[in-house]
Design an enzyme around this catalytic site. Sequence first.
Site, PDB file in Angstrom:
ATOM      1  N   PRO A   2       1.681   2.932   1.200  1.00 44.38           N
ATOM      2  CG  PRO A   2       0.411   4.095  -0.367  1.00 44.38           C
ATOM      3  CD  PRO A   2       1.741   4.121   0.339  1.00 44.38           C
ATOM      4  CD  GLU A   3       2.623  -2.364   4.481  1.00 43.22           C
ATOM      5  OE1 GLU A   3       2.299  -3.548   4.715  1.00 43.22           O
ATOM      6  OE2 GLU A   3       3.232  -1.662   5.313  1.00 43.22           O
TER       7      GLU A   3
END
Length: 298
Positions: A2-3
């Site tokens: 996850p960014e």
Amino acid sequence: MPELPEVETMRRGILPIIGCKIESVVCPRCERKPILLSPAIEEFDRRLRGKQVVGIGRRGKRVLVEVEEEQAIVIEPRMTGLVLLADPPTREHLRLQINLNSGPNQSVSHPKRQGGQLLFWDRRGLGTVRLLTHKEIREQIDIKLGTDALEITADGLRDRLRKSQRAIKVALLDQSAVAGVGNLYAAELLFRAGIDPRTRCDRLSGPQWKRIVCAMQHVLNEAILYEGSTLSDGTYRNAINGEGSYQAHHLVYDRAQTPCPRCEEGTIQRIVQAQRSTFFCPICQRKRGLHPTLASRR
């Protein structure tokens, strides 16, 4: 994985819990690698029982669940963590369950909503959940983070990185320089900016910094619109266990040996930088400012 786009999607997905009160915090039985949870579950539960959720925020790649008495649950998903309202992918990797009572936003409908819970799920157990005061957040998190990637200016990014001899792709992953960008979106934004990912920061021009920031904010906002990227492993899900769809719009990431979608002359190449895969087009991403040792290998 996850960014910023995935974490921002998680943040938006749990907005309906604002106004709810926390009834209890429990760690479901899990025989997998434990996550970092601080403080211990007994104190975590004691400090939060009866407290109202007053806001949902984000710091880079972290979700902040703001509660009364100037404290927040700081959730860092890292590689495989998910913040959910419903339907965890498996029960065996469920790490934390926050039970909630009804609040003013409970009338907000979700087709898969199971009211009354906030869940943290993590397949690999690399994520962290901490209960911190606002003062501790400033001292332990904010001080280490650069400006958020959705807010940084070209001048701000240039001031932070222009003296660095690191490759620009590697430097963009430095959360103390700019918060929120990770490996996937760094490759995508540099392609859109037409910048070779191996270019040293100290060799970038003013117009190139502007192109990088413009591309950064365009790519991140577009990815948020599509609720992030769910890759082939299927791990990332939004708050109601649905897939993101931005993966269908990737131009270079994980597209090695395919024709460049822009110039149609080059072939997307994969290289390794700082132990991470980088994807780029050697034709339309200019060969400027490379470190001499890299340039000699071309």
